[in-house]
Scaffold this motif. Structure first.
Motif, PDB file in Angstrom:
ATOM      1  N   UNK A 198       0.827  -0.869   0.047  1.00 57.97           N
ATOM      2  CA  UNK A 198      -0.173   0.706  -0.215  1.00 57.97           C
ATOM      3  C   UNK A 198       0.914   1.051  -0.282  1.00 57.97           C
ATOM      4  N   UNK A 199       2.253   1.389   0.391  1.00 50.97           N
ATOM      5  CA  UNK A 199       2.972   2.534   0.544  1.00 50.97           C
ATOM      6  C   UNK A 199       3.565   3.069  -1.191  1.00 50.97           C
ATOM      7  N   UNK A 200       3.622   2.053  -1.644  1.00 47.36           N
ATOM      8  CA  UNK A 200       3.779   2.056  -3.722  1.00 47.36           C
ATOM      9  C   UNK A 200       3.063   2.517  -3.584  1.00 47.36           C
ATOM     10  N   UNK A 208      13.184   9.646 -11.016  1.00 51.21           N
ATOM     11  CA  UNK A 208      12.704   9.730  -9.200  1.00 51.21           C
ATOM     12  C   UNK A 208      12.662   8.343  -9.001  1.00 51.21           C
ATOM     13  N   UNK A 209      13.544   7.481  -8.340  1.00 49.20           N
ATOM     14  CA  UNK A 209      13.281   5.956  -7.639  1.00 49.20           C
ATOM     15  C   UNK A 209      13.138   6.124  -6.076  1.00 49.20           C
ATOM     16  N   UNK A 210      11.460   5.870  -6.067  1.00 48.24           N
ATOM     17  CA  UNK A 210      11.225   5.746  -4.493  1.00 48.24           C
ATOM     18  C   UNK A 210      11.177   4.376  -4.340  1.00 48.24           C
ATOM     19  N   UNK A 211      12.176   3.666  -3.415  1.00 45.89           N
ATOM     20  CA  UNK A 211      12.113   2.530  -2.668  1.00 45.89           C
ATOM     21  C   UNK A 211      10.949   2.132  -1.352  1.00 45.89           C
ATOM     22  N   UNK A 212       9.961   1.083  -1.821  1.00 41.57           N
ATOM     23  CA  UNK A 212       8.702   1.039  -0.733  1.00 41.57           C
ATOM     24  C   UNK A 212       9.259  -1.169  -0.516  1.00 41.57           C
TER      25      UNK A 212
END
Length: 434
Positions: free
Chosen positions: A151-153, A306-310
């Motif tokens: 869900x965070x992703x 942009x890379x967001x690690x979840x």
């Protein structure tokens, strides 16, 4: 009288305080300590700003906080202002309810490049957490990659994709809204090592992606198992997969300028770029007989500035407290850490479960405290802490002080927003007297 200190003012902390009230009645005093001058932990800084109904649970915690037996002690840093060992000397029981606020590290080459951020930092940025208010994530490029299938992703992808008008009623902070307004992102790719049947995404959050004004979710039908395989899933998971099937059947809506692409059976193996993230190198995976993802050797690149690690969270260690490094939480036996020292919530079990899961957890810890300490130990508790903090010149914040901060944030809200959060500790402290 039993004196109990709870470290952390999020859901686990307040549910534990509520449980101790019911366990001991008037014969207990609970102090809830927090590093920040504001309470409620991830309710304030972790729950998505456009999910205001979830944030409403804080009203329950407020009722607990305003009772005579419970006190909020904000702006107190464990380790710098007072140690756990000192608290154990002052209180009959000390409960670690610190949550898991640190990102689990992304262990691939290039993870330290500018433009690669963890979800705790990114979520903290748009939620106004003082530690991350200055993050300034790069939103200028056309591609963003979100790593994770929970869900965070989904929260991260949704916030990146929303039109400004869709933040009506949300408490997203002004600096994040301004930067998102100028975003150049056109494609948001959600990477998952496994397939649709293994996602940790709930139906409500998935369904929201299909209702966005300017973004279309895209699923490759080839990634979906045969429809009759869904029968083996639990009802919630089956509904979530149903959303994915609907996205696949709907195809890409060409009228919407932003695409949210679900890339299943894909794991990042490197992040590449000269001086900043420019692309994510991805390896195609397959599931083995045990359901684990195995690399196939087939690789391809996804452009992303942009890379967001979840990929999960960890509880930060505290000096003198046994720690399970592998699990990323305090070492404990069903909540017991050391004599008189307990852990609850994510600090006890790791980052699993919902906000509500912390309530039975808190009541279980209260029962253990009662079993371990049947009588009054004579420890000083609250007066002892106040004396120690006064000696050290600590400017503690009470719940009444928080109410003044709360009033000031509400007064500062832009039109259509419930509040404008203060993003520095200094501004929070100043609001007590403004």
């Amino acid at each position: 009288m039993r004196h109990i200190a709870v470290i952390g003012s999020g859901p686990a902390g307040y549910y534990t305080a509520e449980a101790c009230q019911k366990q001991f009645g008037e014969e207990c005093r609970v102090d809830i300590l927090d590093r920040l001058p504001v309470p409620f932990g991830l309710i304030r800084s972790g729950v998505a700003p456009d999910h205001q109904s979830i944030k409403g649970v804080s009203r329950r915690y407020e009722k607990v906080a305003l009772t005579d037996s419970v006190r909020f002690v904000g702006n107190v840093t464990i380790g710098a202002d007072v140690s756990v060992e000192e608290l154990r000397g002052l209180y009959d029981a000390v409960v670690l309810a610190t949550g898991a606020p640190n990102d689990r590290p992304l262990d691939v080459p290039g993870a330290a490049l500018p433009g690669v951020v963890g979800s705790a930092a990114f979520v903290g940025w748009y939620n106004g957490h003082p530690d991350f208010a200055d993050l300034a994530p790069p939103l200028d490029g056309p591609g963003a990659v979100v790593i994770g299938n929970g869900n965070v992703a989904l929260d991260v992808a949704r916030i990146l994709a929303k039109d400004e008008s869709e933040f009506e009623g949300a408490d997203i902070v002004a600096h994040a809204l301004a930067e998102l307004r100028g975003s150049g992102i056109e494609t948001i790719t959600i990477l998952g090592r496994r397939g649709p049947h293994q996602i940790a995404m709930t139906p409500k959050e998935l369904g929201e992606l299909g209702e966005l004004a300017r973004a279309a979710p895209i699923v490759d039908s080839a990634d979906l198992p045969p429809p009759d395989a869904d029968a083996a899933l639990d009802p919630g998971q089956r509904k979530s997969v149903g959303h994915l099937r609907a996205f696949a059947a709907g195809g890409a809506d060409a009228s919407k300028p932003i695409r949210i692409v679900f890339d299943f059976f894909a794991q990042p193996v490197a992040i590449e770029g000269e001086d900043r993230a420019e692309r994510v190198l991805v390896e195609r995976t397959r599931l083995d007989a045990s359901g684990r993802a195995q690399g196939t050797g087939e690789t391809y690149a996804i452009p992303a500035s942009l890379v967001v690690s979840c990929i999960g969270y960890r509880t930060p260690p505290i000096e003198g407290v046994p720690y399970d490094d592998r699990a990323g939480r305090f070492a404990n036996d069903e909540g017991r850490v050391l004599p008189g020292l307990y852990a609850v919530g994510w600090a006890r079990r790791g980052p699993t479960g919902t906000i509500g899961t912390n309530r039975p957890d808190g009541f279980a810890i209260a029962e253990k405290i009662a079993a371990d300490m049947p009588g009054d130990s004579g420890k000083p508790g609250r007066p002892g802490l106040d004396s120690l903090l006064a000696e050290r010149g600590v400017d503690l914040v009470t719940f009444r002080d928080w109410q003044k901060i709360d009033t000031a944030e509400i007064a500062a809200a832009r039109a259509g927003a419930p509040r404008e959060k203060f993003t520095t500790i200094e501004r929070m402290l100043d609001a007590r007297t403004s």
